[in-house]
Write an enzyme that holds these catalytic residues in place. Structure first.
Site, PDB file in Angstrom:
ATOM      1  N   ARG A 144       4.911  -0.342  -6.057  1.00  0.00           N
ATOM      2  CA  ARG A 144       4.809  -1.046  -5.271  1.00  0.00           C
ATOM      3  C   ARG A 144       4.097  -1.688  -4.846  1.00  0.00           C
ATOM      4  O   ARG A 144       3.651  -3.323  -4.363  1.00  0.00           O
ATOM      5  CB  ARG A 144       4.817   0.293  -4.018  1.00  0.00           C
ATOM      6  CG  ARG A 144       5.688   0.992  -3.783  1.00  0.00           C
ATOM      7  CD  ARG A 144       5.695   2.242  -2.330  1.00  0.00           C
ATOM      8  NE  ARG A 144       4.635   1.264  -1.058  1.00  0.00           N
ATOM      9  CZ  ARG A 144       5.339   1.372  -0.054  1.00  0.00           C
ATOM     10  NH1 ARG A 144       7.323   2.010  -0.024  1.00  0.00           N
ATOM     11  NH2 ARG A 144       6.005   0.974   0.897  1.00  0.00           N
ATOM     12  N   TRP A 181      -3.051  -2.669  -1.262  1.00  0.00           N
ATOM     13  CA  TRP A 181      -2.994  -3.686  -1.755  1.00  0.00           C
ATOM     14  C   TRP A 181      -3.520  -4.630  -0.699  1.00  0.00           C
ATOM     15  O   TRP A 181      -3.423  -4.865   0.309  1.00  0.00           O
ATOM     16  CB  TRP A 181      -1.067  -4.250  -1.686  1.00  0.00           C
ATOM     17  CG  TRP A 181      -0.604  -5.328  -1.936  1.00  0.00           C
ATOM     18  CD1 TRP A 181      -0.232  -5.865  -3.514  1.00  0.00           C
ATOM     19  CD2 TRP A 181      -0.660  -6.931  -1.046  1.00  0.00           C
ATOM     20  NE1 TRP A 181      -0.056  -7.242  -3.267  1.00  0.00           N
ATOM     21  CE2 TRP A 181       0.071  -7.575  -2.106  1.00  0.00           C
ATOM     22  CE3 TRP A 181      -0.695  -7.085  -0.540  1.00  0.00           C
ATOM     23  CZ2 TRP A 181       0.477  -9.276  -1.728  1.00  0.00           C
ATOM     24  CZ3 TRP A 181      -0.314  -8.508   0.555  1.00  0.00           C
ATOM     25  CH2 TRP A 181      -0.367  -9.242  -0.322  1.00  0.00           C
ATOM     26  N   ASN A 190      -2.186   1.735   6.379  1.00  0.00           N
ATOM     27  CA  ASN A 190      -1.179   0.840   6.100  1.00  0.00           C
ATOM     28  C   ASN A 190      -0.224  -0.455   7.012  1.00  0.00           C
ATOM     29  O   ASN A 190      -0.321   0.319   8.095  1.00  0.00           O
ATOM     30  CB  ASN A 190       0.651   1.417   5.627  1.00  0.00           C
ATOM     31  CG  ASN A 190       0.327   1.835   3.768  1.00  0.00           C
ATOM     32  OD1 ASN A 190      -1.080   1.950   3.312  1.00  0.00           O
ATOM     33  ND2 ASN A 190       1.102   2.443   3.017  1.00  0.00           N
ATOM     34  N   GLY A 191      -0.462  -1.497   6.805  1.00  0.00           N
ATOM     35  CA  GLY A 191      -0.640  -2.176   7.854  1.00  0.00           C
ATOM     36  C   GLY A 191      -1.510  -3.225   7.924  1.00  0.00           C
ATOM     37  O   GLY A 191      -2.745  -3.199   7.152  1.00  0.00           O
ATOM     38  N   CYS A 231       0.386  -1.486   0.154  1.00  0.00           N
ATOM     39  CA  CYS A 231       0.206  -0.169  -0.087  1.00  0.00           C
ATOM     40  C   CYS A 231       1.192   1.724   0.028  1.00  0.00           C
ATOM     41  O   CYS A 231       1.717   1.122   0.567  1.00  0.00           O
ATOM     42  CB  CYS A 231      -1.143   0.139   1.107  1.00  0.00           C
ATOM     43  SG  CYS A 231      -1.987  -1.157   1.676  1.00  0.00           S
ATOM     44  N   HIS A 287      17.816 -35.439  -9.647  1.00  0.00           N
ATOM     45  CA  HIS A 287      17.069 -36.058  -8.287  1.00  0.00           C
ATOM     46  C   HIS A 287      15.510 -35.278  -8.406  1.00  0.00           C
ATOM     47  O   HIS A 287      14.992 -35.351  -7.259  1.00  0.00           O
ATOM     48  CB  HIS A 287      17.363 -35.681  -6.648  1.00  0.00           C
ATOM     49  CG  HIS A 287      19.358 -36.176  -7.232  1.00  0.00           C
ATOM     50  ND1 HIS A 287      19.430 -37.387  -7.063  1.00  0.00           N
ATOM     51  CD2 HIS A 287      20.530 -35.733  -6.804  1.00  0.00           C
ATOM     52  CE1 HIS A 287      20.789 -38.202  -7.000  1.00  0.00           C
ATOM     53  NE2 HIS A 287      21.216 -36.966  -7.262  1.00  0.00           N
ATOM     54  N   GLU A 347      17.630 -17.063  -8.776  1.00  0.00           N
ATOM     55  CA  GLU A 347      17.446 -15.539  -9.851  1.00  0.00           C
ATOM     56  C   GLU A 347      16.838 -15.965 -10.663  1.00  0.00           C
ATOM     57  O   GLU A 347      15.629 -15.085 -11.254  1.00  0.00           O
ATOM     58  CB  GLU A 347      19.073 -14.826  -9.531  1.00  0.00           C
ATOM     59  CG  GLU A 347      18.511 -13.078  -9.792  1.00  0.00           C
ATOM     60  CD  GLU A 347      17.140 -12.608  -8.619  1.00  0.00           C
ATOM     61  OE1 GLU A 347      16.939 -13.022  -8.169  1.00  0.00           O
ATOM     62  OE2 GLU A 347      16.644 -11.381  -9.462  1.00  0.00           O
ATOM     63  N   LYS A 397       6.623  -4.204  -4.334  1.00  0.00           N
ATOM     64  CA  LYS A 397       8.039  -3.915  -4.805  1.00  0.00           C
ATOM     65  C   LYS A 397       8.565  -4.214  -3.315  1.00  0.00           C
ATOM     66  O   LYS A 397       9.716  -4.752  -2.807  1.00  0.00           O
ATOM     67  CB  LYS A 397       8.273  -2.516  -4.725  1.00  0.00           C
ATOM     68  CG  LYS A 397       9.713  -2.253  -5.380  1.00  0.00           C
ATOM     69  CD  LYS A 397      10.346  -3.066  -6.187  1.00  0.00           C
ATOM     70  CE  LYS A 397      12.155  -2.090  -6.511  1.00  0.00           C
ATOM     71  NZ  LYS A 397      12.902  -3.507  -6.720  1.00  0.00           N
ATOM     72  N   LYS A 447      13.033 -13.991 -11.828  1.00  0.00           N
ATOM     73  CA  LYS A 447      12.616 -13.089 -12.313  1.00  0.00           C
ATOM     74  C   LYS A 447      11.633 -13.723 -13.820  1.00  0.00           C
ATOM     75  O   LYS A 447      11.116 -12.861 -13.389  1.00  0.00           O
ATOM     76  CB  LYS A 447      13.981 -12.473 -13.122  1.00  0.00           C
ATOM     77  CG  LYS A 447      15.142 -12.184 -12.363  1.00  0.00           C
ATOM     78  CD  LYS A 447      15.236 -10.573 -12.530  1.00  0.00           C
ATOM     79  CE  LYS A 447      13.747 -10.680 -11.678  1.00  0.00           C
ATOM     80  NZ  LYS A 447      14.655 -10.001  -9.813  1.00  0.00           N
ATOM     81  N   GLU A 451       8.759 -14.176 -11.807  1.00  0.00           N
ATOM     82  CA  GLU A 451       7.776 -12.588 -11.821  1.00  0.00           C
ATOM     83  C   GLU A 451       7.344 -12.034 -12.611  1.00  0.00           C
ATOM     84  O   GLU A 451       6.112 -11.863 -12.564  1.00  0.00           O
ATOM     85  CB  GLU A 451       8.957 -12.050 -10.917  1.00  0.00           C
ATOM     86  CG  GLU A 451       9.263 -12.336  -9.186  1.00  0.00           C
ATOM     87  CD  GLU A 451      10.185 -11.424  -9.258  1.00  0.00           C
ATOM     88  OE1 GLU A 451      10.631 -10.614  -7.866  1.00  0.00           O
ATOM     89  OE2 GLU A 451      11.349 -11.313  -9.965  1.00  0.00           O
TER      90      GLU A 451
HETATM   91  C1  G6P Z   1       9.699  -8.322  -2.655  1.00  0.00           C
HETATM   92  C2  G6P Z   1      10.057  -8.306  -4.417  1.00  0.00           C
HETATM   93  C3  G6P Z   1      11.428  -8.803  -4.638  1.00  0.00           C
HETATM   94  C4  G6P Z   1      12.533  -8.385  -3.728  1.00  0.00           C
HETATM   95  C5  G6P Z   1      11.266  -8.972  -2.039  1.00  0.00           C
HETATM   96  C6  G6P Z   1      12.516  -8.412  -1.120  1.00  0.00           C
HETATM   97  O1  G6P Z   1       8.643  -9.636  -2.704  1.00  0.00           O
HETATM   98  O2  G6P Z   1       9.111  -8.093  -4.468  1.00  0.00           O
HETATM   99  O3  G6P Z   1      11.643  -8.575  -5.701  1.00  0.00           O
HETATM  100  O4  G6P Z   1      13.588  -9.193  -3.224  1.00  0.00           O
HETATM  101  O5  G6P Z   1      10.467  -7.729  -2.037  1.00  0.00           O
HETATM  102  O6  G6P Z   1      12.631  -6.712  -1.229  1.00  0.00           O
HETATM  103  P1  G6P Z   1      14.065  -6.007  -0.243  1.00  0.00           P
HETATM  104  O7  G6P Z   1      13.416  -4.513  -0.553  1.00  0.00           O
HETATM  105  O8  G6P Z   1      14.151  -6.609   0.725  1.00  0.00           O
HETATM  106  O9  G6P Z   1      15.240  -6.299  -1.170  1.00  0.00           O
END
Ligand code: G6P
Length: 616
Positions: free
Chosen positions: A27, A74, A100-101, A2, A512, A489, A611, A493, A496
């Protein structure tokens, strides 16, 4: 997660708030709302969906007030509907709130408020909090020492269990905002005849670069010409005004189609920024200004523990490999969300690190607080200056790569890898690494931006591969040693932003289980480097080929791949072990990006993702 924007000043509030909400879109959110106070009324527009929808609705209404607030939601409590979007107005019409929260005890509060005649039109915990505020505000006597408004917010928050970042407006105090935080970030913007509040600097940096970071347990009272901060326990706070070091153009597309694309191509410069000033004068080791622990204390550590979430955890895993490889000190990595609850036994001479681009991820913050409660020093590797993690850590290392807007982390990740390399050098030089090996290491790290440039020049080649592979629904990413976290990673990616199912595995572990997935329908991306693992990785590739799987090889230039083994090859430069993970990341970023573009996905705002995840 949010987003919050609030404004009191001399200009019309709604356009500024909508502009701020657009800056917070990255975000992650599912609905949005804007409200101004004008002609003795709250005028509110809120809509499920994008800020663009909200803007269209807002254009149909006369929004002229100079005081107001907006929110991107959100969903946590209650579905994605117009009614559940914020702001929420109390049933007596006196109080408006964005939040937010998560309010954990909202059910008992709601029962109480129903007995007092308050009514509810949404399913949210926020509306309950708004009505509780109205209840306390109505009871609040005029008090010469403090505004009724602040006092009512304080009394209400004393009853709240959970987390919040809130902004409150009262109908009879139109030019005032009261804002408070516990667990959700809030930043005050101090302008010329105007005051702002936001959950993220990017929403307000176009108006002012003078900011105050609110701490947990603080309440701020804003008017166009003043601000004051007190604690929940009514103590005075002397605020510190910080200057934001980047400007709004750093958070704009500047000719690119997507922020993710811009941030991928910015990586050579980002790496240069992350390493600037970070080498010792003799050029044989790393140099950090903000660790706040002496070299002797650092030297004394027997172990290092790293906690993070998502992409940042993958950077921790590479760092683990590099520290163990070069400094020969044991390192442990854990998901922050698991660490915070599993009461892991830690050795006494352990130095704790958290890694977080945003510095606001709630699980990482909680892991850090838990380690601190146990008496460990915690250092933070973090990009957003002034974030909660940065402020609560005992010391740390800033990434200095500027704002990262794309939800899928790119430049923040490679700069975390670089800092991991610098750390491993620093620790290794305190132990067995020689002066000349240190000098060589430093030179290798300095060469990383050029190697990344070389890989970026292959963008068109990778785009071609992406077009051919966008049709697949599953993909494997396989690598060994420091390239195994890069396989994780790569898979993350792709998932996501393209919504293609992908898994990362250590290449040999593929036998395995994941090998059962292999068919013509499930291609595999292999990371191949020269050196001890070369033949082992080739064997794994042969096993895939024998089962009809297609192969994309990301291989260093001296690797002699057997003819016909890989269907696609992306050559990356031969480089030092600390630089290889950085360089090997670029092709998978580009591959995921171009596949997502090919599939017409919303690259910068992928569905369901945020984000920065600020709720548990
Ligand atoms: C969210 C984002 C990811 C990120 C993770 C950790 O899930 O979508 O892309 O890697 O948070 O975020 P930070 O700001 O703690 O690196």
């Amino acid at each position: 997660m949010c987003g919050i924007v609030g404004y009191v000043g001399k200009l019309k509030a709604a356009p500024l708030i909508l502009e701020g909400l657009k800056r917070l879109e990255y975000r992650g959110y599912d609905s949005a709302g804007v409200m101004v106070c004008q002609d003795g009324k709250f005028v509110l527009v809120k809509k499920a969906g994008r800020v663009a929808n909200l803007e269209k609705e807002a254009a149909k209404v006369r929004l002229t007030g100079h005081f107001g607030m907006g929110h991107t939601r959100w969903a946590t409590h209650g579905g994605v509907t117009d009614a559940n979007a914020h702001p929420h107005i109390s049933s007596d019409g006196q109080i408006a709130l964005i939040h937010n929260g998560v309010i954990e005890n909202y059910i008992s509060m709601k029962k109480f408020l129903l007995t007092k005649g308050y009514q509810f039109v949404s399913e949210t915990d926020t509306e309950v909090l708004g009505n509780l505020l109205a209840y306390h505000y109505a009871k609040e006597p005029a008090n010469a020492e403090e505004s009724r408004f602040v006092s009512a917010v304080r009394k209400t928050l004393l009853h709240v269990e959970g987390t919040y970042g809130i902004v409150v407006m009262a109908l009879d105090a139109p030019g005032e905002l009261v804002t408070a935080r516990k667990g959700s970030p809030l930043i005050l913007g101090i302008g010329d005849g105007e005051s702002l509040v936001a959950s993220d600097v990017s929403a307000i940096v176009s108006r002012t670069q003078s900011v105050v970071y609110l701490n947990d347990g603080e309440i701020a009272h804003l008017t166009p010409s003043s601000f004051s901060i007190t604690t929940l326990a009514a103590g005075e706070v002397s605020p510190v005004i910080d200057k934001v070091t980047w400007s709004i153009t750093d958070a704009e597309l500047n000719g690119y189609t997507h922020f993710m694309e811009k941030e991928i191509f910015e990586q050579p410069a980002a790496l240069e920024n992350a390493m600037r000033g970070r080498f010792s004068e003799d050029g044989s080791t790393a140099n950090f200004g903000g660790l706040n622990i002496t070299p002797a204390e650092f030297r004394n550590m027997d172990r290092f523990m790293f906690c993070a979430c998502g992409t940042a955890l993958h950077a921790c895993m590479v760092t683990e490999h590099l520290i163990e490889r070069f400094a020969r000190v044991p390192v442990e990595c854990d998901y922050a969300s698991e660490f915070r609850y599993r009461n892991m036994p830690l050795f006494s001479n352990t130095l704790f690190f958290v890694m977080s681009q945003s510095g606001e991820t709630i699980d990482t913050l909680a892991a850090m607080r838990e380690a601190k409660r146990k008496g460990y020093k915690v250092l933070a590797i973090n990009n957003v200056v002034g974030s909660t993690i940065a402020r609560e850590a005992d010391g740390g290392i800033y990434q200095h790569v500027g704002p990262e807007v794309g939800v899928a982390s790119t430049k923040a990740f490679t700069s975390q890898l670089l800092i991991g390399g610098l750390l491993s050098l620093y620790i290794a030089r305190m132990r067995d690494m020689s002066f000349s090996d240190g000098v060589q290491f430093v030179q290798a790290l300095k060469g990383a931006p050029d190697h990344v440039r070389t890989v970026l020049m292959q963008a068109e080649h990778i785009k071609g591969i992406a077009k051919r592979y966008a049709k697949y629904r599953d993909m494997l990413f396989l690598g060994r040693l420091s390239l195994f976290p890069i396989a994780l990673e790569g898979a993350l990616k792709l998932k996501e932003i393209s919504y293609i199912h992908a898994e990362g595995y250590p290449a040999a572990e593929m036998k395995h289980g994941p090998i059962a997935l292999i068919s013509e329908e499930c291609p595999a991306v292999f990371f191949v480097s020269s050196g001890e693992m070369f033949h082992k990785v080739i064997n794994s590739m042969q096993e895939i080929k024998a089962r009809g799987g297609r192969i994309i090889a990301i291989a260093t230039e001296s690797c002699q791949l057997p003819d016909g083994l890989a269907d696609e090859v992306i050559i990356i430069p031969e480089c030092h072990e600390a630089v290889l993970p950085i360089v090997a990341t670029i092709p998978v970023q580009l591959l995921s990006y171009y596949i997502a573009v090919e599939l017409k996905r919303d690259v910068d705002k992928p569905r369901n993702l945020a984000k920065s995840v600020t709720v548990e």
